[in-house]
Scaffold this motif. Structure first.
Motif, PDB file in Angstrom:
ATOM      1  N   UNK A  61       0.822  -1.205   0.000  1.00  0.00           N
ATOM      2  CA  UNK A  61       0.000   0.000   0.000  1.00  0.00           C
ATOM      3  C   UNK A  61       0.862   1.263   0.000  1.00  0.00           C
ATOM      4  N   UNK A  62       0.264   2.344  -0.452  1.00  0.00           N
ATOM      5  CA  UNK A  62       0.820   3.702  -0.278  1.00  0.00           C
ATOM      6  C   UNK A  62       2.192   3.894  -0.922  1.00  0.00           C
ATOM      7  N   UNK A  63       2.411   3.235  -2.044  1.00  0.00           N
ATOM      8  CA  UNK A  63       3.687   3.435  -2.760  1.00  0.00           C
ATOM      9  C   UNK A  63       3.691   4.848  -3.350  1.00  0.00           C
ATOM     10  N   UNK A  64       4.817   5.515  -3.236  1.00  0.00           N
ATOM     11  CA  UNK A  64       4.948   6.889  -3.756  1.00  0.00           C
ATOM     12  C   UNK A  64       4.938   6.885  -5.282  1.00  0.00           C
ATOM     13  N   UNK A  65       3.973   7.555  -5.863  1.00  0.00           N
ATOM     14  CA  UNK A  65       3.888   7.623  -7.324  1.00  0.00           C
ATOM     15  C   UNK A  65       4.074   9.071  -7.794  1.00  0.00           C
ATOM     16  N   UNK A  66       4.852   9.835  -7.045  1.00  0.00           N
ATOM     17  CA  UNK A  66       5.012  11.239  -7.436  1.00  0.00           C
ATOM     18  C   UNK A  66       5.947  11.412  -8.628  1.00  0.00           C
ATOM     19  N   UNK A  67       6.686  10.369  -8.979  1.00  0.00           N
ATOM     20  CA  UNK A  67       7.548  10.475 -10.171  1.00  0.00           C
ATOM     21  C   UNK A  67       7.602   9.106 -10.852  1.00  0.00           C
ATOM     22  N   UNK A  68       6.505   8.728 -11.491  1.00  0.00           N
ATOM     23  CA  UNK A  68       6.434   7.409 -12.141  1.00  0.00           C
ATOM     24  C   UNK A  68       7.346   7.359 -13.364  1.00  0.00           C
ATOM     25  N   UNK A  69       7.291   8.415 -14.168  1.00  0.00           N
ATOM     26  CA  UNK A  69       7.989   8.398 -15.465  1.00  0.00           C
ATOM     27  C   UNK A  69       9.350   9.070 -15.349  1.00  0.00           C
ATOM     28  N   UNK A  70      10.334   8.443 -15.954  1.00  0.00           N
ATOM     29  CA  UNK A  70      11.717   8.888 -15.844  1.00  0.00           C
ATOM     30  C   UNK A  70      11.977  10.030 -16.834  1.00  0.00           C
ATOM     31  N   UNK A  71      11.983  11.238 -16.297  1.00  0.00           N
ATOM     32  CA  UNK A  71      12.074  12.400 -17.177  1.00  0.00           C
ATOM     33  C   UNK A  71      13.465  12.545 -17.786  1.00  0.00           C
TER      34      UNK A  71
ATOM     35  N   UNK B 279      17.048   3.214 -30.985  1.00  0.00           N
ATOM     36  CA  UNK B 279      18.356   2.655 -31.361  1.00  0.00           C
ATOM     37  C   UNK B 279      19.481   3.564 -30.889  1.00  0.00           C
ATOM     38  N   UNK B 280      19.346   4.841 -31.228  1.00  0.00           N
ATOM     39  CA  UNK B 280      20.401   5.795 -30.882  1.00  0.00           C
ATOM     40  C   UNK B 280      20.543   5.923 -29.365  1.00  0.00           C
ATOM     41  N   UNK B 281      19.421   5.913 -28.673  1.00  0.00           N
ATOM     42  CA  UNK B 281      19.467   5.999 -27.202  1.00  0.00           C
ATOM     43  C   UNK B 281      20.157   4.765 -26.613  1.00  0.00           C
TER      44      UNK B 281
ATOM     45  N   UNK C  15      15.335  11.096 -25.070  1.00  0.00           N
ATOM     46  CA  UNK C  15      14.677  10.615 -26.286  1.00  0.00           C
ATOM     47  C   UNK C  15      14.129  11.781 -27.100  1.00  0.00           C
ATOM     48  N   UNK C  16      13.594  12.766 -26.407  1.00  0.00           N
ATOM     49  CA  UNK C  16      13.045  13.929 -27.123  1.00  0.00           C
ATOM     50  C   UNK C  16      14.167  14.695 -27.833  1.00  0.00           C
ATOM     51  N   UNK C  17      15.315  14.767 -27.166  1.00  0.00           N
ATOM     52  CA  UNK C  17      16.450  15.460 -27.785  1.00  0.00           C
ATOM     53  C   UNK C  17      16.949  14.692 -29.011  1.00  0.00           C
ATOM     54  N   UNK C  18      16.965  13.357 -28.905  1.00  0.00           N
ATOM     55  CA  UNK C  18      17.411  12.565 -30.068  1.00  0.00           C
ATOM     56  C   UNK C  18      16.425  12.748 -31.218  1.00  0.00           C
TER      57      UNK C  18
ATOM     58  N   UNK D 249       9.619  16.553 -33.843  1.00  0.00           N
ATOM     59  CA  UNK D 249       9.268  16.987 -32.494  1.00  0.00           C
ATOM     60  C   UNK D 249       8.493  15.906 -31.748  1.00  0.00           C
ATOM     61  N   UNK D 250       8.979  15.547 -30.566  1.00  0.00           N
ATOM     62  CA  UNK D 250       8.207  14.663 -29.688  1.00  0.00           C
ATOM     63  C   UNK D 250       7.660  15.502 -28.550  1.00  0.00           C
ATOM     64  N   UNK D 251       6.341  15.500 -28.399  1.00  0.00           N
ATOM     65  CA  UNK D 251       5.730  16.266 -27.325  1.00  0.00           C
ATOM     66  C   UNK D 251       5.897  15.573 -25.984  1.00  0.00           C
ATOM     67  N   UNK D 252       5.310  16.179 -24.961  1.00  0.00           N
ATOM     68  CA  UNK D 252       5.279  15.504 -23.679  1.00  0.00           C
ATOM     69  C   UNK D 252       3.980  15.891 -22.994  1.00  0.00           C
TER      70      UNK D 252
END
Ligand code: HPA
Length: 246
Positions: free
Chosen positions: A126-136, A240-242, A142-145, A152-155
Motif C-alpha cells: 500500500x501507499x507506494x509513492x507515485x510522485x515520479x512514475x515516469x523517468x524524465x 536505437x540511438x538511445x 529521447x526527445x532530444x534525439x 518533435x516529440x511532445x510531452x
C-alpha cells in the motif's frame, strides 16, 4: 537480461520488431503469460538486439477490456523485472486531446491519470509513492534525439481508461478539464507495477487520431493501426540511438 531495457509494444507498433535482430523468442502461452485476442497484438517475448544493444521486446500485452484483471495485465512487467530488466519503455497507441499533437506524432508521458478504477497494487504493497512514475531524464534524452532527427516529440499527461469503447465527446471534454493530453486503454497499470518494482519507466504514446469530438477526429481501429506503423519507424531509430548511447 540484467540491466537491459524491456520494450512493450502497443497496438500497431509490432513492426518495431522488424528492426531487431531476434534471439530467443518465447510465446506468452509457454511462459505463463496471458495471450491477447486483439488484432495487432502478437503474444511473444523477443530477446534480441537493436544494433548490438540487448533488448527484450514484448509484443502483445493484454488489456482490462479483454476481461483480465490488473494483476494479469501486468504479468509481463513482473516477468521482465524478475529477469533483471532495469528499464521499461511502455509504448501505446493513443488519442490526442491536443491540436498541436496531431495523428502520427509521439508524446512522451510526463505523468498519468489512472482512471481504470483498479491497480495492480491492490492487496499490497500500500501507499507506494507515485510522485515520479515516469523517468524524465530518459524521456528528455529521447526527445532530444528525436529533435536531432528533425522531428518533435511532445510531452504530456496520459489518461488511462478501461475501454473497450472509444470515448464520447463529453468524456473527452472531461478529460481535458482533468489535465489529460492523450487518452488510451493501457500503460497506466504496467507503469504502476514497474515503478513499484523499482524499474525506471518511460511511456511513449503514438498519437494515432484526434480524440472524439475534436475537429477531424476519426476513430477506426484499422486507421489507428496504420498510423502506428509509420510512426513506429521513426521511433525505433530514436530508441536505437538511445540504446547505443547508454
Ligand atoms: N481513445 C482511446 N484509446 C485509443 C484512442 C482513443 O482515441 N486511439 C488509440 N487508442
Amino acid at each position: 537480461m540484467k540491466g537491459c531495457v524491456g520494450l512493450v509494444l502497443g497496438s500497431g507498433l509490432g513492426s518495431m520488431l522488424d528492426r531487431m535482430e531476434w534471439g530467443e523468442t518465447l510465446d506468452f502461452g509457454d511462459i505463463g503469460l496471458p495471450v491477447s485476442g486483439v488484432a495487432g497484438h502478437q503474444g511473444k517475448m523477443v530477446l534480441g538486439r537493436l544494433d548490438g544493444a540487448p533488448l527484450v521486446a514484448m509484443s502483445g500485452r493484454v488489456h482490462l477490456y479483454e476481461g483480465h484483471d490488473a494483476k494479469t495485465v501486468t504479468a509481463g512487467i513482473r516477468w521482465m523485472a524478475e529477469r533483471g530488466v532495469g528499464t521499461v519503455v511502455l509504448t501505446n497507441a493513443a488519442g490526442s486531446l491536443r491540436e498541436d499533437q496531431p495523428p502520427g506524432s509521439w508524446m512522451a508521458l510526463s505523468d498519468h491519470l489512472n482512471l481504470t478504477g483498479t491497480s495492480p497494487l491492490e492487496g499490497g504493497p500500500n501507499f507506494v509513492d507515485m510522485s515520479a512514475v515516469y523517468d524524465l531524464e530518459i524521456s528528455e534524452k529521447l526527445r532530444a534525439i528525436a529533435a536531432g532527427h528533425g522531428w518533435h516529440m511532445g510531452s504530456g499527461v496520459y489518461a488511462g481508461l478501461r475501454g473497450p469503447q472509444y470515448e464520447t465527446p463529453a468524456e473527452i471534454r472531461m478529460l481535458r478539464t482533468l489535465g489529460a493530453d492523450a487518452v488510451g486503454m493501457s500503460t497506466v497499470l504496467e507503469a504502476l507495477e514497474a515503478k513499484r518494482l523499482g524499474l525506471r519507466v518511460v511511456g511513449l504514446s503514438c498519437l494515432t487520431n484526434y480524440a472524439a469530438g475534436m475537429p477531424s477526429a476519426t476513430l477506426d481501429h484499422s486507421d489507428v493501426m496504420a498510423t502506428g506503423k509509420s510512426a513506429a519507424e521513426r521511433m525505433i531509430r530514436v530508441l536505437k540511438e538511445w540504446l547505443e548511447s547508454r
